[in-house]
Structures are given as C-alpha cells and as structure tokens.
Design a protein around this motif. Sequence first.
Motif, PDB file in Angstrom:
ATOM      1  N   UNK A 165       0.836  -1.199   0.000  1.00 49.61           N
ATOM      2  CA  UNK A 165       0.000   0.000   0.000  1.00 49.61           C
ATOM      3  C   UNK A 165       0.876   1.256   0.000  1.00 49.61           C
ATOM      4  N   UNK A 166       1.927   1.230   0.805  1.00 50.09           N
ATOM      5  CA  UNK A 166       2.846   2.349   0.880  1.00 50.09           C
ATOM      6  C   UNK A 166       3.440   2.628  -0.509  1.00 50.09           C
ATOM      7  N   UNK A 167       3.830   1.570  -1.194  1.00 48.97           N
ATOM      8  CA  UNK A 167       4.390   1.728  -2.536  1.00 48.97           C
ATOM      9  C   UNK A 167       3.334   2.303  -3.477  1.00 48.97           C
ATOM     10  N   UNK A 168       2.121   1.778  -3.418  1.00 50.01           N
ATOM     11  CA  UNK A 168       1.043   2.294  -4.268  1.00 50.01           C
ATOM     12  C   UNK A 168       0.809   3.775  -4.036  1.00 50.01           C
ATOM     13  N   UNK A 169       0.979   4.187  -2.763  1.00 44.39           N
ATOM     14  CA  UNK A 169       0.739   5.599  -2.454  1.00 44.39           C
ATOM     15  C   UNK A 169       1.939   6.469  -2.771  1.00 44.39           C
ATOM     16  N   UNK A 170       2.946   5.862  -3.377  1.00 44.25           N
ATOM     17  CA  UNK A 170       4.040   6.678  -3.879  1.00 44.25           C
ATOM     18  C   UNK A 170       5.150   6.945  -2.881  1.00 44.25           C
ATOM     19  N   UNK A 171       5.161   6.224  -1.769  1.00 46.29           N
ATOM     20  CA  UNK A 171       6.269   6.405  -0.844  1.00 46.29           C
ATOM     21  C   UNK A 171       7.511   5.719  -1.395  1.00 46.29           C
ATOM     22  N   UNK A 172       8.667   6.251  -1.054  1.00 47.89           N
ATOM     23  CA  UNK A 172       9.916   5.592  -1.429  1.00 47.89           C
ATOM     24  C   UNK A 172      10.009   4.282  -0.655  1.00 47.89           C
ATOM     25  N   UNK A 188       1.647   1.293  15.233  1.00 43.39           N
ATOM     26  CA  UNK A 188       3.085   1.464  14.990  1.00 43.39           C
ATOM     27  C   UNK A 188       3.334   1.764  13.517  1.00 43.39           C
ATOM     28  N   UNK A 189       4.468   2.363  13.209  1.00 41.90           N
ATOM     29  CA  UNK A 189       4.917   2.500  11.835  1.00 41.90           C
ATOM     30  C   UNK A 189       5.757   1.278  11.491  1.00 41.90           C
ATOM     31  N   UNK A 190       5.894   0.991  10.199  1.00 40.91           N
ATOM     32  CA  UNK A 190       6.629  -0.191   9.770  1.00 40.91           C
ATOM     33  C   UNK A 190       7.728   0.220   8.793  1.00 40.91           C
ATOM     34  N   UNK A 191       8.738  -0.628   8.712  1.00 45.23           N
ATOM     35  CA  UNK A 191       9.843  -0.368   7.787  1.00 45.23           C
ATOM     36  C   UNK A 191      10.159  -1.652   7.039  1.00 45.23           C
ATOM     37  N   UNK A 192      10.328  -1.516   5.731  1.00 44.06           N
ATOM     38  CA  UNK A 192      10.652  -2.655   4.876  1.00 44.06           C
ATOM     39  C   UNK A 192      12.156  -2.901   4.927  1.00 44.06           C
ATOM     40  N   UNK A 193      12.543  -3.906   5.688  1.00 40.03           N
ATOM     41  CA  UNK A 193      13.959  -4.171   5.942  1.00 40.03           C
ATOM     42  C   UNK A 193      14.794  -4.156   4.673  1.00 40.03           C
ATOM     43  N   UNK A 194      14.383  -4.994   3.720  1.00 45.47           N
ATOM     44  CA  UNK A 194      15.235  -5.160   2.537  1.00 45.47           C
ATOM     45  C   UNK A 194      15.364  -3.854   1.757  1.00 45.47           C
ATOM     46  N   UNK A 195      14.232  -3.155   1.582  1.00 47.65           N
ATOM     47  CA  UNK A 195      14.286  -1.901   0.821  1.00 47.65           C
ATOM     48  C   UNK A 195      15.153  -0.880   1.543  1.00 47.65           C
ATOM     49  N   UNK A 196      15.073  -0.880   2.861  1.00 48.37           N
ATOM     50  CA  UNK A 196      15.827   0.128   3.596  1.00 48.37           C
ATOM     51  C   UNK A 196      17.327  -0.153   3.529  1.00 48.37           C
ATOM     52  N   UNK A 197      17.678  -1.427   3.674  1.00 44.30           N
ATOM     53  CA  UNK A 197      19.101  -1.768   3.572  1.00 44.30           C
ATOM     54  C   UNK A 197      19.600  -1.499   2.154  1.00 44.30           C
ATOM     55  N   UNK A 198      18.751  -1.818   1.182  1.00 40.99           N
ATOM     56  CA  UNK A 198      19.088  -1.547  -0.219  1.00 40.99           C
ATOM     57  C   UNK A 198      19.405  -0.065  -0.413  1.00 40.99           C
ATOM     58  N   UNK A 199      18.626   0.761   0.232  1.00 41.43           N
ATOM     59  CA  UNK A 199      18.779   2.210   0.070  1.00 41.43           C
ATOM     60  C   UNK A 199      20.100   2.732   0.589  1.00 41.43           C
ATOM     61  N   UNK A 200      20.835   1.895   1.308  1.00 36.57           N
ATOM     62  CA  UNK A 200      22.099   2.336   1.892  1.00 36.57           C
ATOM     63  C   UNK A 200      23.271   2.068   0.953  1.00 36.57           C
ATOM     64  N   UNK A 201      23.007   1.151   0.027  1.00 35.75           N
ATOM     65  CA  UNK A 201      24.159   0.710  -0.788  1.00 35.75           C
ATOM     66  C   UNK A 201      24.594   1.767  -1.797  1.00 35.75           C
TER      67      UNK A 201
END
Lengths: 330, 330, 330, 330, 330, 330
Positions: A296-303, A317-330
């Motif tokens: 849903x977050x992706x559909x709504x245009x969030x990074x 609570x808020x949630x974080x997509x582990x893989x996408x977030x780690x990916x964003x660091x590379x």
Amino acid sequence: MKDIYITDLAAFDEGKLFNSFFLVLAKQQRATKTNKPYLNLILGDKTGQLEGRVWDLGDPRIAKDFERGDIVKVRGSASRFDDRLQLKVDQLRKAAPAEVDKTDLLPSTTYDVAALWRGLESSVQSLTNPDLKRLLNAVLADPAIAQAYREAPAARQLHHAWLGGLLEHVVSLLGLAEKVAAHYPQLDRDLLVTGVVLHDLGKIRELAWETGFDYTVEGVLLGHIQMGVDLVEKTIAALPDFPPRLRTLVLHMILSHHGKLEFGSPKLPMIPEALVLNFIDDLDAKMQAMKSEFEKSAREGKAPDELTGKVWALDNRQLLNTKAWLEGEK
Amino acid sequence: MKDIYITDLAAFDEGKLFNSFFLVLAKQQRATKTNKPYLNLILGDKTGQLEGRVWDLGDPRIAKDFERGDIVKVRGSASRFDDRLQLKVDQLRKAAPAEVDKTDLLPSTTYDVAALWRGLESSVQSLTNPDLKRLLNAVLADPAIAQAYREAPAARQLHHAWLGGLLEHVVSLLGLAEKVAAHYPQLDRDLLVTGVVLHDLGKIRELAWETGFDYTVEGVLLGHIQMGVDLVEKTIAALPDFPPRLRTLVLHMILSHHGKLEFGSPKLPMIPEALVLNFIDDLDAKMQAMKSEFEKSAREGKAPDELTGKVWALDNRQLLNTKAWLEGEK
Amino acid sequence: MKDIYITDLAAFDEGKLFNSFFLVLAKQQRATKTNKPYLNLILGDKTGQLEGRVWDLGDPRIAKDFERGDIVKVRGSASRFDDRLQLKVDQLRKAAPAEVDKTDLLPSTTYDVAALWRGLESSVQSLTNPDLKRLLNAVLADPAIAQAYREAPAARQLHHAWLGGLLEHVVSLLGLAEKVAAHYPQLDRDLLVTGVVLHDLGKIRELAWETGFDYTVEGVLLGHIQMGVDLVEKTIAALPDFPPRLRTLVLHMILSHHGKLEFGSPKLPMIPEALVLNFIDDLDAKMQAMKSEFEKSAREGKAPDELTGKVWALDNRQLLNTKAWLEGEK
Amino acid sequence: MKDIYITDLAAFDEGKLFNSFFLVLAKQQRATKTNKPYLNLILGDKTGQLEGRVWDLGDPRIAKDFERGDIVKVRGSASRFDDRLQLKVDQLRKAAPAEVDKTDLLPSTTYDVAALWRGLESSVQSLTNPDLKRLLNAVLADPAIAQAYREAPAARQLHHAWLGGLLEHVVSLLGLAEKVAAHYPQLDRDLLVTGVVLHDLGKIRELAWETGFDYTVEGVLLGHIQMGVDLVEKTIAALPDFPPRLRTLVLHMILSHHGKLEFGSPKLPMIPEALVLNFIDDLDAKMQAMKSEFEKSAREGKAPDELTGKVWALDNRQLLNTKAWLEGEK
Amino acid sequence: MKDIYITDLAAFDEGKLFNSFFLVLAKQQRATKTNKPYLNLILGDKTGQLEGRVWDLGDPRIAKDFERGDIVKVRGSASRFDDRLQLKVDQLRKAAPAEVDKTDLLPSTTYDVAALWRGLESSVQSLTNPDLKRLLNAVLADPAIAQAYREAPAARQLHHAWLGGLLEHVVSLLGLAEKVAAHYPQLDRDLLVTGVVLHDLGKIRELAWETGFDYTVEGVLLGHIQMGVDLVEKTIAALPDFPPRLRTLVLHMILSHHGKLEFGSPKLPMIPEALVLNFIDDLDAKMQAMKSEFEKSAREGKAPDELTGKVWALDNRQLLNTKAWLEGEK
Amino acid sequence: MKDIYITDLAAFDEGKLFNSFFLVLAKQQRATKTNKPYLNLILGDKTGQLEGRVWDLGDPRIAKDFERGDIVKVRGSASRFDDRLQLKVDQLRKAAPAEVDKTDLLPSTTYDVAALWRGLESSVQSLTNPDLKRLLNAVLADPAIAQAYREAPAARQLHHAWLGGLLEHVVSLLGLAEKVAAHYPQLDRDLLVTGVVLHDLGKIRELAWETGFDYTVEGVLLGHIQMGVDLVEKTIAALPDFPPRLRTLVLHMILSHHGKLEFGSPKLPMIPEALVLNFIDDLDAKMQAMKSEFEKSAREGKAPDELTGKVWALDNRQLLNTKAWLEGEK
C-alpha cells in the motif's frame, strides 16, 4: 469476461464510450442543487470503486429491476470532476451469473485456489490419528462448506481480506504448523493440524462476500468462534464413537485461538497445541498485514525505504521494509 | 566431586554421618527459646536446599571464615523435625574451587553445553551477510562473554532458570528461526539469526549465578535490553565500516524483542524480523514453561491427566498435558 | 440421617465417642516426626471440615476400600490440638447411598427445592411464544438435565455456592425479570425469561458437586457458556421448524450474558433483552454476595454496624449493612 | 532577511505582487478538473503555511531543481479561494543558505538562545562532583552536539515544539531542579542537574528540524532514550576512570525519565534523583502545554475566561486560565 | 511519663519485672490446647507492639473495666517464646489521661509540632489575596480543626503515617509550593498555597488515631476529598461576599488533587495551580516513602548499598539509596 | 407559537417566504471568496439546525442587538446549496420571551412534564422514613430547584438529552426502584427512593440549556456529583436533628452512583441501596440509549431488521431491534 477495470479508466480519454460489468455497491436517488433528480450508484470491481450517475431516470435503456448487490452490465463514459473520476451511465442492465466471473468483481487471492485446496487436502490425508482424519474429511466432504471454504475472505479488512483469503491463510499456517511441530516433539502434530484447519471455519458463516465483504447479522451476534464450534460439534455428533476427550480438545483449540479474553476467545489456550495455534495464527496475520502495508505504501508513492504511516491494525506502529531500507544504503 | 545430594538425604537413616559439598545460601546466628545460641545455615545444591544447624559455636572443627555465597564441605547427619529434614553440622570448612563442580551446586541444563555451543557457532558461520557474520564472531570471540554465555540462566525464575538456560533457549530459537525464515521468503534470515543470538546477551550482565540466581544492582537499574544494546554497540563501534542502517536494525531487534512497552521494550517491533523474533522468543519461553509445569505437577504427585494449578507466569491459567490426558481415555 | 455435625463437635467433651457420616475430601498416608505412619483424612459435611487420623493402619475395623469422594461412616472421638479440633478415628466403613442425604454433606440452599422448581416450571408454562415454550419444555424434560439443574451450585465460590444455588439464583432472576419486563414495554418478555432459564445451563456440566464443589476438566477447557450453548443448540436441532432468527437470539443471550469480553463472554449484549439479562444476573449475584458477606461478618463476631473486610469478589471494597448501621444510631 | 510572512498576507490586496522566502514543505504535480496540469506547493515559514500554484510549468522563471525541504525565493501574488488564501507563483528559485535565517522559516523559541546556553553552561560549571562535571563538559564540548542542542525542538508537536525548544525546556528544568534539590537535602544535586542536562540529549538524533519537524527513521526505530544513552556511554567510555556506579546512575536517570514502561521508559525511577527528574520533566512539559493552549485559545478568538477545548495531550481534559477567569469576575 | 518501650524489652533479662504504659490494641479471651483459659492482649506503644497474656482471670490485681483503645498501666515480665517476645501480665489497671503522653503510644513526627504550626500560620499570613486569607484564617480558627490538624497522620500506612504527619507533609509542601510558584510566574501563588493548606483537610475526619490509625466508617463511605470540600464549603458559606469563582477554584483544587479518576479524584486538574498541587503532593509523598523505605531497609539489616525489596506503594519497584551506593564504591 | 419547524423546510418550494422563531446558536461575520461580507448565523429549533445568511448588513430590517443565545423572529426563504438547505434572511428581530415557548426551540421530552412531576411528588409523599421525607420535601420546595428539575436534560448528548430528560429519567427510575425494592426485602426502600430522586440533582447546576445543551464552567470544574452533594448537604444542615448516619448514607448514594472510580465516582457503592441505584441508573440510561439508537437508525433509512452502526456510548457495539428482526422473519 470483464476486460475493462476501474483502475484502467484513469488512462481513458474523457467521454470515450465503453462497456463493462460492475457490482452495485450502493444505489440512491438524489437531486442536484438545482433540484434535477438523478440516480447515484457506487459501482465496484476487484480493482476499486467508482461513482456513476444516471441522468435520465425514464430512459428505457436503464433497467429498473436491479438492487444493491447485483452485477450489472453498464455502457457509459468516464470524466473527471473535482479530481475524481465519475461515470456517466447511458445503458444499464442486470447481468446473468454466467456472464462474469465473481472474482473479477471482488479482490481475490493471487494464488491458485485449486492448488491451495490440494495443499489443504494433502495435509488432511497425512494425519495418522484416525479420529481427527475422519473428522476433517467429514467437514470438508460437505459441498457447501467446501465451496465456502474456497471462497471466503479471512477478514473484512485486517488481513487476507480477499476472496480465497481464508484458504490462503490456512495453507500458510499448515506449512508453519508442520515446522513448529517438527521443532517441539512434545506437540501432538495431528491435533495442531486439525486446529489449523478448523480454527476459522466459522468465518464461512460470519462473513458474507457476495456484495463486498461484510458481516452477517448472525455473525455479529454469535461470532465465528461460536459458529465454527457449532459446525464442528454437529459433525462430531454424527461420527460414531468419537472420543469425548479428543472432542473437548478440538473444541478448546477453536475457542481459545484468539489467545485472550479481550480478543473474543472465551478461554485462554491451556494445552501446548492451542498455545502454538494462537501464536502462528497471530504471526501469519501480522506478517501478511505487514506485507500488505508495504504494498500500500508503494502504491501511495512512498519511497521503498520510507516508514509507512501508523498502522491501526498493528497498534498504531509504523513499519519499515527491511530489505528496501538496507538496499537504500548501498 | 559431589556424591551425596540433598534429595538423597530423605532416604538416609536418621543420624547417619556423611560428607558433602554445599553452597551457602544464608548464614545467621540465632537462639532457641531457652536462649541457647546456634548458627543457622541454608545450604543448597542443584537438587534443592536444606536447613543446617551448628550447635557448638566454639568448636574448632567449624570454620569461621565462610560467608553467604561460599562453597563449603560439611560433615554431619540429617534428621527429621516437624516433617522437614534438618542437618546437624559437626564439621565445616571452606572448599577450594577445584574440589567441586559449580554445576553440581546449582540447577543446570540437561543438554550438553559443548554441543549447544557448537550449534550456536555453526549458525553464526552459516551467515552470508559478511557484516552480521563479523559482528557475531566479534561478540563471541570475547572470552568473558563466551564463558558467561555458556553459563548464564535465561531468567531467575520464569523459564530456563538454570545454568546454561540462556544458551539452551537461544539454540532452540535458532532452530525455530530457520524454520520460520524458510516459510516467509520476505524475511532477512541473517538478520533474524543475528537477533536471536544477541537478543538476550545483556542477561550475562543483568543476572548473577554464583550464589543462587539473582539480579545484579546494575541489572535492576538498567535491564538486560539496555545492557545488551551497550555490548553490541561497543562491538560494532570497533568494527570498521559497519553499515549504519544495519546497525540500527540490529539494535532495534534487541530493543523491541519483548514486543510491548509494558514488558520493558521501549519500542514495538517495526520490521518483519523483529516481529518474528518477538513471537518465537515468547513462544519458546512459554513452551518451556508449560513443560516445566507438567514436570512439577508430576513431582507433586498429580495424576498425569489432571490439570495443573494456576500458573502465575501464564496469566494464571491452568494447563493440561495433551498426551497424558488423551492417554487417560484409552 | 446424620445427627452430629462438625460444628457440633466444638461443644463436645474431649475423648467422648460418637458416630457420624462424612464426605472424604482428602486421604493421604503420612508419618510423624518419629516416623510413625498414619492415615490422614480431611472429612467434611455441610457445616465445615475436620482433620481425622487413623493410627492403626492394620486395624480390621478400618475399611480399605474407600477413596476421596466417598461417604463414610466413622466412629471416633475429637480432641483439641494446637487450638484446632482433630478426630481420632477408631472405626470407618463406606456408607451406602441410602444411609445419608447428600445435602447433609455439602452446603445447600435454605429454600425448598421442590417449590423453587415449581416456580421455574410455572414461568415456563406462562410463555406465550410457542417456540420458546417448546424449547424450554424440551430442555427441562430431559431427566438428567432436570436432576442436575435442581442440584447444581451457581458457582464454586463467589455467590450461591451451595447445592441448589443455581436454581435459587434462576428463580430469583425470574422474579426480577418479570418486574423489569413490566417496566420496559419494548422488551420481549418471553425471550428474556428464556434467557434467564438457559443462561447458566452449562454450569451443570462445568461444575462437579459430588465431592466438594469443583470444575470438571471439560468445564475448565470449554466453560459453561459454550457448554450451555451446546446443550441448547442440540435441543433446538431436534425441534422441527424452530425459527432460525429466534435461535440466533437465544444463543446470543447465553453468549453475551457476562456482559464483557474480559469476563468470558465472546460477544457484548446487542439486543435489549441481552442487556437486561446481563444487568439482573450481575445484580442478583452481587446482592447475594453482599448478603453472604454480612452473614460471614456476623459469624466472625463483628458488630452489626461495623464495615466488613475488603471483599475480593466486589473489587476489594468494604461493605456496610444499612439497616444494622442505622439501627446502631438509635 | 525575510520581511513578508504568511500571516501578513491576509491583509494584502488580492493580486498585489511581492517577494519572499519560504520553506518547501510539499511539491506535487496535479491537474484541474479540466485536466490542466499545474504544480502544487505547500510553502511554510515560522508563522504558518500556504498553498501555492505554478500554472505554467515550462516558464523559464520557475526553477526545476528544487525539492521538498529546500528554501526558495518566490515572486507572486495572493488571492482568496473558498475562504483560503492561495499563492499564484510567477517566479521561483532556490535560495542560498546565506540569504535567509532558518529561524524565520520555522517556529522558534522566543528566548535568546545565547542567554539560554549561558544558563546551561553556568549550571554545568557549578557542579562540585568532578566526574559529573567532566562528563557534561565533554558532552557539550562536541561542536556538533552543542550546535544541535541549541537548535533542536523538544518535541514534534506536544510541548516546546519549536527551534530551541529543547534548550528552553532544559534551562527551565535546571531552575526547577535547583529549587527542588534545595528543598530535599537527601538529593544529590549534581546528579539531578546531570540528569536534567542529559535526559533528552537523544532528541538531537531522534528529531529532524530542517524541513519542518519530523522524526528520523533511526529515531523511530531506536527512540531518543536509547540514542541519548548511546551518546553518553560513548562519552563516558572516553573519560579515564569514570566511576562505574556513577555511570550506572547517570544512565538510569536517562532510561527512567519517562516514569512508566508504557511511556517508553524501560525502567521505573528507582533512586530519588530519577524520581524527581521524572516529576519535574513532566510538570514542565505540562505547564508549557497549558500555556500554549491558552495562547491558542486566544488566537482562535475565545474569551479569556472560557474553557479551552479538550486537549489531547492532557488526557482530553479542558483547561481554564485561572487569572483570566478570576479577572472576568471583577 | 513512659520510660520503658517495647523495643527496649529485647535487651531485658527474661522474667525481670517492670512497669509501663501501653495502648490496648486488641483484647480477647482464649484457651490453651489443654483448655486452660487466658486473656490475650495486643499492647502497643510508639515503638511497636507485643502480645501479653493474663493467666489468672480472677486475680483482683487485673482490672476488668478496660477495652480496646484504652491506655493501661501494666506490671509484668517478658520472656521469649518461639523466638518472639511475650509479656506475662501480673497487674493491670486503666491509666488516667494525665499519666501518659499519647505521643508515647503512637508513632509521631520527629519534628516540633509547634514549629510546624508556626510555619503553616506564617504561610497563611503571607497571603495577599484577602479572600483566600480570610478563608484560611477562618478554617484554622476553629479550635477542633486546629487541634486535629496538629495531630492527624497523613495516611494510615503509605506515607507520613504518624501523629503530626499531615502537618509535616503540608509544611513540606508549602516550602515546595513557594519554590515552584517562584519558578512559574503564570501561577497564582496564593491559590496554590490555599490548595496546599486545604487539600487533605478532610483527613481529620476520614482517619481516626486514638487507638492505632484507622479509617472512620464515614471516612470509608465519603472519603477525605468530599469531607474536606464539605468543611471548606461550610466555612465559605459563612464568609460574607466570598467571590463565587474563587470558591469554585478552591473546591476544584481539593477535588482534583489526586490527579486521576482512578485515584479517587472525580475531576482532573484543569487549572495550572491544580496541576502543580497534584504534582508536588505526589512527589512529596513519594520522597517520604522512599526515605522511610531506606530506613526500614537499614532496620532490617540490609547493607546501605543494597536494593530494597519490592515496594508495594511505589508500583512494586525496588529502590536504591544513591548516596550510600556511591559511598560503597569509594 | 411557532408553526414552521426546520424539518418542515425540506418540503418547501425554494424561495417561498415564511416567518418563524429560532434560537441563535452562532453568529459570525464572514466574507465570500470575492470578499463580499455577510453575516453567518446558525439557527436552531427543537427539530434541528440550519445555516442562515444576511447579505445586506446595513439593512434596517435586520436588528443589531441580538447575540448567541437569543431567540429571534426571522422572515426569509430557504434554498438548497450543495444539497444542504440554507436560509436567506430578509428580516430579523429579537423576540420577547412571551412570544414563543422555549420547548419549541430545543428538543424536549415527549411526556407530559406536569404528570412526570406528579409522579415524582407522589413517590416522595409515599416515604415512611420521616427524615428522608422532610429532606426530599425541603429540596423540592425550593422553587428554583423545582423549576430547574422540571427543565433540565439528563445529559448533553448520551441519553435523555432533551428538556425534561432529567425528570423523565428519574421517574422511570422510581418505577424501577419500587420493583427492585419489592424483590429484595433486605433493601431500605425509602433510602433507595431518596437516592433516585437526588442522585443527579447536581445536573441542574452542571448543565445549561438556555442556548443549546452545554456544561457550565463550574460544572466542568466540579461535576454534578459534587454539586448535588453540596445542594443536599446545605438542605440537611438546615433541617434540625437530621440523623448523622442517615446523612452519610444519602451522600454516599450520590457520591457512588456512577459505580466506578474511572466514571467519576470517588467511592464505590458499599451499601445494597447504592449498588442497586448504580445498576438501575446505568440500565435505564442504556435502555434509553438503545431506544434512541433504533429511532435514529430508522430516521436514517435503515431497514428495521438491520443492525445499527457502532454506538460510541455503548462501547462501540452494534445493536439489533429484537422485535423488528423477528418480525422480518415471518
């Protein structure tokens, strides 16, 4: 078959005519500010919903005999009003059941239902406890139950809220249950599997999914836990010599699977299998809710490496997509 | 080596002399009603505890230099008073560390600690994420940490409350984590494994297990969550170029593993791996607590198909041993 | 018939021999400090309980064939030890059911059970809704149910915890329900009466009252709400053409009568009759608990115008007997 | 310098051109009902926010290189649409950092930051415990920390939610702490002062205030309590011979300052200084929240002696301004 | 004057005769195991309590006319039984009020009551609001109120549970209130002082302290908040032209001073002065409770740098004495 | 008298002129998008509310001297704007009190107030306890109280929120109280009746109903429980020789009638009559809330056998109208 979906219309030229099938979610007569009467419709399909208007109430091409919950065939054109799409309806008639697949009109599992069902059946056939095996076989042998079990959503909103969602959830749980049973030798694996198959059976009575997803009045008054216990009790009563203690444990698994009184279980889990059922049921629902939330977050245009908004179904609570977030660091 | 345990004494003849090693759990001077002074001791070993009395305070065969927490060698005889065993102490001296194995004096895991440790190490070596792998290797390479990790109980009372209990609990979780990671492909298996290995690391500082199981003052003031985060942060700070986002996720797994603020986690799990860690940690603790409860019930002479008493650590519910109860029906 | 009760013994001369019937509440072999074995018994009747000891285990006048739960005839004498009465048992044999009235051995309603039952039946016969009337008639026509309904306590401890307590509570509620139904014309009086008669029906399965008051294992695992729903569902299933909506409402009344999820009702009351049932059930239980508390306070020697101690079953509040307190002012 | 603020525009003639600097809070391309595309902006400064529209997307006077969070210089005119002001943007370019003072663009403390900072430093220099003094000096000697400590808000929304709010709150607490320490001689005044200075240090990492006030992802995952403990631990680790017990107490003050587990403190205050810190921190935040609420009520045109609306941050209670209400009686 | 206290007796030779005054806390006739009747007394003074026995009920040297709550003069000797001291009473007569100071018989503030009272009065005289000043003067001018205000404990058990405890607590609060009022200029200092003086006034009616500390029946039924409001309302009603809004605020301060509905305040604090009163009242009570707990810990022989046990009145947390613990490190 | 009500206007031709009386609920000057100023009014009567606009602010036919809370006579016409009715006001003047009945302007009980009042009085005259009877007579003899008691709503929103609602609720409770008192002979019927009459007396001070239903500032700060106790205390103080214990019980009934601390009662019910008062008060409020909800559901066009929406005042449960639902099955 339906070939134009609501999400397709955003890309349409305004005013271009098209035909399609929709589910009537609401139907009301209204008037404009200048007192011109019109028929207001909310039309839905599996991709979303849309407001439609019929301006000429006497037009013979507009059927009179349809109601909320019917499937209709519509001819009309879309245009944008106040940034929202609106459908001008030129023709409308009730559709015959055979004309359209209901799964086109409501959101539906992305898995193959036949394959899921085979997964369920193979779990049942793998049981070695003959009493539990004949119980499950008897339940699933009822064609009305089997049909509903294949179709029902697992919930109205929170998780697996789509056609086939119940079966999808149960098959995921069966896989998880096997793994947990292999890990803890003290568990009675057959009882756990039985609990997984039966725990939400009452949802086929608590929920209705003909015209959007909703609770039945009986479902609101009695709840799926009680409705499931009732279905199982009646099946057991028809089985000769079913062991009374085993019956008590099976019913206890259903009664206690929400894990807390305040979640609607009248009893806490008191046997290891009931404890495990409560944990894996809750875990699977939350894992699915997380997944849906990321989509849903992706559909709504969030990074992909942004936090989601606060998720009501997960204690805000808020949630974080582990893989996408780690990916964003590379 | 210790060859006579406290549970053995019940079968002894009253007054028969024996020698054995005990841990001094309490030491106090008292007087009888007739004002005769004596030394009252609580002595323990891994099978339980016992009251001992020294009647002749000036006897040179009774050492003066021992305190609570010391291991002592005692010569004396047991007799029954008011249905409880009591030890009359004739000789007593402090024991040297080499004379007795500490695991004889405190309850201890029934598993082979070396095998458990190999299980832990093989999980670590199986990681493919190089940063997580060097983090875990660095943590376990510290000999003080490794030694404490092998010895620590997982709790003072609730579950796995024995020497080696922490390691036993973690190794069980590693097995479960592999299974759950295999079930949900969206999980970062290496991050989950890392969370399992590190989540309770702070317990090696929060708990003391030299003289019975207790909390350290620092443990009460800071808690094992904070203490574990501190140990991990310092290890990460010493690793060159550890990715900052990965560090945040590892710390988040530790911080959130209790799952609720009111259970002492300052943050709710917000990533799928933290959610899973919270569930399997809680499930494994409760499965172990159920097992211990059934054993305790048996020790207290209940029939195997009776309900246990109300279990405080499980919201005061009663428990039933599935297999024994079904067995009782046959 | 039993003519000597436990409360009578306090006034007895020490050592005077007597005969009486008791219920065996516990039976255990023990030994004194000097290792002399004896048989320890807890014996009860409707006025209380008492410890008994058999010193000569081989004495032929002491039967071997009795167990916990049996009724026995005892010959012996009482003496005081450490301010508590103790019974020295000289002869003991199992009693035949016909020798003693079970209501002598357990606390029991002070009302005439036959009169209470007639009250219940007259309520049932007064119903004008034919479906509800044949439902209640069918339930009460089952001799096992009718017998148990006459005997069952309403609870193990909290309120109406005596033989016949369930019936006494229901008959009080029937009176109250009539009054409330007369006050609120929107209420369906017959549905409310039906709810009163059936709401606690499951207690005849949840509780056992042969040997003191206790829960059955099935009762602990399933609860009286579920057990009552099951009994009613099966009765309805056997009635031809019972209206489905009426069935749903009757079951909803049972399911929701505790009024809150955390009190074990899986559903909140959603119809006026269920709301009223929850209120009058709770009120009648609390009125009875207050009455019992004032009686207990008096038995413990408090002045009538003193506050009671803190009452656990009433949120730890203290209670005051209005009439006695006002009397104390005159 | 910025000379026209958003609140000034209400008094402007419609259509009159002006120039000013704004912070870009949001930027999105949209289309009108008639499908005319435009660029929609939310622009902010310290007095509020405003919607702006760019109608000619290809106009070379509109820069392409700006994003959410940038400061821009805008030329345009305001007009009223549906009772709300809207800005028609004619020219727009990114501003250089030197062109505008960030405190013009975000709400900011009304106190002199330099004076507040001197207040903080003089508290630090007044400490007599040399270890605590060198700890605080070491923390504040880090230029990045010192700069952030001067700028950070104390919260995103609830209290002191403006630039410099953290420092303003701490300096108020230092004054209060001195007074309470003087009142209770059992308090270790230096430890209390240290707790005040460090308790919210982690907010400089938890919050971001470049582009409006928000939480960082790391802040959401770890929280300011953990982030503050980490900063302090690392500072202590670099100080030779810092006493271990003192370190434990300082960390305990930070960990426990929210006072309850459910407020995110993993430990309750267990020493008198931690108890006092929790009380004065909470009191100061609530006193400030009350003050802000009275100001907001006045801004919204309520009479000074009216109650405010229900205040979410204060358990939904309404508030009354004592002085104004008493004044209203005269 | 009383010269031998209960704590002194531990050091006495067994059997040595002495005379002293005691408060009769309980009086009951009992019998030994061998049915020998005796009179059992619980006797107290400010240092503790002690069991006393009268063996010869007919002895003319034992008065018949005393009851629970009386002060008696006793002649007897102490001896140790089962490790507890017991008093053998040889002579006993009711004492005249003039013979002994009641503060010798109940625990009592260690401060000078006259000095505390002067502190209270000087606060009252410092008020500049004439209405509040005449209100406080009117309340304290009532001799019965003034006398009770000097004597009352602040609580039965939790904090300041000694004679003069209420006054001691209020005077401490007055000092703290001045400091907080000086810190927050928005506060109406006179209203805050008034709230401090009156907030617990009702305790002089809620509690009884003649014969140990207890609640009155009226106190249990109405509570000190309501009782205090009643005393203040009646005083205000007798003052001509007391401003109605000021009256409302004074009553609101009393009503809301517990800060939460679940703590018995029917209203939350809605004005700044009520908020401050709630905070400082709670803080002062907890600071005193901590101090008492450290003293109790010392009395029970714990080392000064040990944690206390779990303290019920402080949410079951353990406490640590900062200064003693840091001292222990040197 | 008023002959055109707001609900009538929906059926009017647009633009047709009419005259009617309304209550001014809000009055504000505003401007259109094109900056044309106008006067915006919210006008109400017992059937609802409506927005009105005055376009010519200088028109002499529009009075200047009216405010929020005044009753005005208006001449104008209604038209529909954006599906909502709006009133164009051509003439407006303040009405004299005699011109219109206030009960036409606010929702009002459908019962005959005089008959309700006679019901209340006859209950009072039926008391046999002379003290309680003179208390109630004294309260109701105060003309200001009696007038307010006839007019006050029972709540602002939740139940009986209409003029006369308090009296209607009390008279219903009196009927119910008689029935419950007849059922439980242990109850002091006169005390219960007294509690019913006085329990919500404070609402005549807590609520204001001149200009819509709202709380007074004093009501928000003190609450109706305290305000009622105050009224009763002052009445009792003026009655010679009122028995103190009886006074305590009457006050306790008022203080405890909400049944829980968190509902604003500072004391739990501790006497049987207070327990009953709490139950019947809560039950009657909920029965009325259910009834209102079914009416609202019908007004909103739901079928009689549908569930209502989630009802906030009843813990968010949905409700079902028993009779309508059963009817729907036939």
